[in-house]
Design a protein around this motif. Sequence first.
Motif, PDB file in Angstrom:
ATOM      1  N   HIS A   1      24.080  98.182 -35.469  1.00 51.32           N
ATOM      2  CA  HIS A   1      22.971  97.337 -35.928  1.00 51.32           C
ATOM      3  C   HIS A   1      23.167  95.875 -35.541  1.00 51.32           C
ATOM      4  O   HIS A   1      22.361  95.040 -35.913  1.00 51.32           O
ATOM      5  CB  HIS A   1      22.778  97.473 -37.444  1.00 51.32           C
ATOM      6  CG  HIS A   1      24.014  97.182 -38.233  1.00 51.32           C
ATOM      7  ND1 HIS A   1      24.909  98.168 -38.593  1.00 51.32           N
ATOM      8  CD2 HIS A   1      24.519  96.033 -38.716  1.00 51.32           C
ATOM      9  CE1 HIS A   1      25.905  97.621 -39.264  1.00 51.32           C
ATOM     10  NE2 HIS A   1      25.704  96.330 -39.346  1.00 51.32           N
ATOM     11  N   ARG A   2      24.220  95.567 -34.787  1.00 54.68           N
ATOM     12  CA  ARG A   2      24.469  94.190 -34.332  1.00 54.68           C
ATOM     13  C   ARG A   2      24.611  94.140 -32.817  1.00 54.68           C
ATOM     14  O   ARG A   2      25.195  95.043 -32.212  1.00 54.68           O
ATOM     15  CB  ARG A   2      25.807  93.670 -34.892  1.00 54.68           C
ATOM     16  CG  ARG A   2      25.833  93.413 -36.348  1.00 54.68           C
ATOM     17  CD  ARG A   2      27.231  92.957 -36.754  1.00 54.68           C
ATOM     18  NE  ARG A   2      28.253  93.964 -36.430  1.00 54.68           N
ATOM     19  CZ  ARG A   2      29.554  93.780 -36.514  1.00 54.68           C
ATOM     20  NH1 ARG A   2      30.031  92.590 -36.887  1.00 54.68           N
ATOM     21  NH2 ARG A   2      30.408  94.748 -36.231  1.00 54.68           N
TER      22      ARG A   2
ATOM     23  N   GLU B  62      24.032  89.072 -33.579  1.00 54.65           N
ATOM     24  CA  GLU B  62      22.693  89.111 -34.177  1.00 54.65           C
ATOM     25  C   GLU B  62      22.429  90.490 -34.784  1.00 54.65           C
ATOM     26  O   GLU B  62      22.661  91.515 -34.137  1.00 54.65           O
ATOM     27  CB  GLU B  62      21.646  88.815 -33.094  1.00 54.65           C
ATOM     28  CG  GLU B  62      20.225  88.702 -33.635  1.00 54.65           C
ATOM     29  CD  GLU B  62      19.167  88.692 -32.526  1.00 54.65           C
ATOM     30  OE1 GLU B  62      17.984  88.732 -32.864  1.00 54.65           O
ATOM     31  OE2 GLU B  62      19.545  88.658 -31.334  1.00 54.65           O
TER      32      GLU B  62
ATOM     33  N   VAL C 237      20.182  93.423 -35.536  1.00 53.55           N
ATOM     34  CA  VAL C 237      18.928  93.917 -34.952  1.00 53.55           C
ATOM     35  C   VAL C 237      18.492  95.239 -35.585  1.00 53.55           C
ATOM     36  O   VAL C 237      17.371  95.690 -35.371  1.00 53.55           O
ATOM     37  CB  VAL C 237      19.055  94.106 -33.415  1.00 53.55           C
ATOM     38  CG1 VAL C 237      19.137  92.753 -32.717  1.00 53.55           C
ATOM     39  CG2 VAL C 237      20.271  94.952 -33.059  1.00 53.55           C
TER      40      VAL C 237
ATOM     41  N   ASP D 272      24.903  82.678 -35.164  1.00 51.95           N
ATOM     42  CA  ASP D 272      25.437  83.911 -34.588  1.00 51.95           C
ATOM     43  C   ASP D 272      26.683  83.583 -33.779  1.00 51.95           C
ATOM     44  O   ASP D 272      26.680  82.645 -32.974  1.00 51.95           O
ATOM     45  CB  ASP D 272      24.401  84.554 -33.660  1.00 51.95           C
ATOM     46  CG  ASP D 272      23.210  85.095 -34.447  1.00 51.95           C
ATOM     47  OD1 ASP D 272      23.360  85.328 -35.651  1.00 51.95           O
ATOM     48  OD2 ASP D 272      22.145  85.261 -33.840  1.00 51.95           O
TER      49      ASP D 272
ATOM     50  N   VAL E  85      30.892  88.872 -31.813  1.00 44.86           N
ATOM     51  CA  VAL E  85      31.692  89.778 -32.629  1.00 44.86           C
ATOM     52  C   VAL E  85      33.049  89.962 -31.952  1.00 44.86           C
ATOM     53  O   VAL E  85      33.130  90.088 -30.725  1.00 44.86           O
ATOM     54  CB  VAL E  85      30.974  91.138 -32.780  1.00 44.86           C
ATOM     55  CG1 VAL E  85      31.850  92.125 -33.538  1.00 44.86           C
ATOM     56  CG2 VAL E  85      29.631  90.958 -33.463  1.00 44.86           C
TER      57      VAL E  85
ATOM     58  N   GLU F 291      21.106  94.923 -23.301  1.00 43.16           N
ATOM     59  CA  GLU F 291      21.716  94.461 -24.552  1.00 43.16           C
ATOM     60  C   GLU F 291      23.013  95.211 -24.772  1.00 43.16           C
ATOM     61  O   GLU F 291      23.113  96.383 -24.420  1.00 43.16           O
ATOM     62  CB  GLU F 291      20.740  94.727 -25.708  1.00 43.16           C
ATOM     63  CG  GLU F 291      21.091  94.037 -27.010  1.00 43.16           C
ATOM     64  CD  GLU F 291      19.946  94.140 -28.030  1.00 43.16           C
ATOM     65  OE1 GLU F 291      18.956  93.394 -27.882  1.00 43.16           O
ATOM     66  OE2 GLU F 291      20.035  94.971 -28.943  1.00 43.16           O
ATOM     67  N   VAL F 292      23.993  94.520 -25.326  1.00 42.98           N
ATOM     68  CA  VAL F 292      25.234  95.166 -25.737  1.00 42.98           C
ATOM     69  C   VAL F 292      25.298  95.102 -27.256  1.00 42.98           C
ATOM     70  O   VAL F 292      25.209  94.021 -27.840  1.00 42.98           O
ATOM     71  CB  VAL F 292      26.475  94.467 -25.141  1.00 42.98           C
ATOM     72  CG1 VAL F 292      27.762  95.142 -25.629  1.00 42.98           C
ATOM     73  CG2 VAL F 292      26.422  94.469 -23.621  1.00 42.98           C
ATOM     74  N   ARG F 293      25.449  96.269 -27.879  1.00 46.15           N
ATOM     75  CA  ARG F 293      25.616  96.310 -29.340  1.00 46.15           C
ATOM     76  C   ARG F 293      27.026  96.764 -29.673  1.00 46.15           C
ATOM     77  O   ARG F 293      27.706  97.381 -28.862  1.00 46.15           O
ATOM     78  CB  ARG F 293      24.595  97.260 -29.966  1.00 46.15           C
ATOM     79  CG  ARG F 293      23.176  96.734 -29.807  1.00 46.15           C
ATOM     80  CD  ARG F 293      22.197  97.414 -30.729  1.00 46.15           C
ATOM     81  NE  ARG F 293      20.842  97.033 -30.363  1.00 46.15           N
ATOM     82  CZ  ARG F 293      19.739  97.688 -30.708  1.00 46.15           C
ATOM     83  NH1 ARG F 293      19.854  98.767 -31.461  1.00 46.15           N
ATOM     84  NH2 ARG F 293      18.551  97.267 -30.326  1.00 46.15           N
ATOM     85  N   VAL F 294      27.414  96.450 -30.892  1.00 46.51           N
ATOM     86  CA  VAL F 294      28.756  96.787 -31.358  1.00 46.51           C
ATOM     87  C   VAL F 294      28.601  97.465 -32.719  1.00 46.51           C
ATOM     88  O   VAL F 294      27.670  97.140 -33.466  1.00 46.51           O
ATOM     89  CB  VAL F 294      29.623  95.506 -31.399  1.00 46.51           C
ATOM     90  CG1 VAL F 294      29.032  94.457 -32.311  1.00 46.51           C
ATOM     91  CG2 VAL F 294      31.042  95.785 -31.757  1.00 46.51           C
TER      92      VAL F 294
END
Lengths: 130, 130
Positions: free
Chosen positions: A108-109, A114, A116, B8, B11, B78-81
């Motif tokens: 979710h980040r 951020e 999202v 922000d 991470v 987009e890269v999410r973690v």
Amino acid sequence: MTADADADVDVDVDFGADGLVPAVAQDADSGEVLMLAYVSPTALERTRETGRAHYYSRSRDELWEKGVTSGHVQRVEEVRVDCDADALLYLVDQEGGACHTGHRSCFHRTVEGETVGERVFDPDDVYDDG
Amino acid sequence: MTADADADVDVDVDFGADGLVPAVAQDADSGEVLMLAYVSPTALERTRETGRAHYYSRSRDELWEKGVTSGHVQRVEEVRVDCDADALLYLVDQEGGACHTGHRSCFHRTVEGETVGERVFDPDDVYDDG
């Protein structure tokens, strides 16, 4: 009579040196990627037997059925395996949210920090610390 | 002046003992899960710098830009973690197919051995063995 070479046979999953493969849980309807966790041979067997997602917790070192504490179970519609047979994809019907933070997805980040993803429950209402 | 605590910030990804995290590549438009591979700190840095997916090959023990051989690059939107910061999700625009077998996705088989994914190219036309 010879065996039918064209018959589908279970893929021989490569559990590797540590006996685990990563498994991605994806919402079967929306396509949202919900989480990534690890699966042992027993976890895969239980998942296929019960139709509910089982994983292996590396931190707690134990078999784990998703949703036993939270009620947020994952009904598994299909298990897929990748070309190298060393990763799994669970297509699931997710009850509530997959993430212990209350979000629908653990992803979710963004890496930039951020948020999202959607928050769908309050963890304080779900996890009893008492 | 104090730092803005709400700003922000990147991470802090937990690359673990082996210096790698699993990364899931998902088609940003269709939502299809395309592949799972591993990412080193340098691979993540290059991905963010170039906007093209980089991974770390455990078998070849080297940084790897997806599509350099095949032309089947992944433009990363987009890269999410994830919540534990030990898994990544690349949302990508996939050129051609992600899988070296010619399928759109590496997850083109069920664990029962049934092929369910679409084949989009002939590997013999893409990978030069000569």
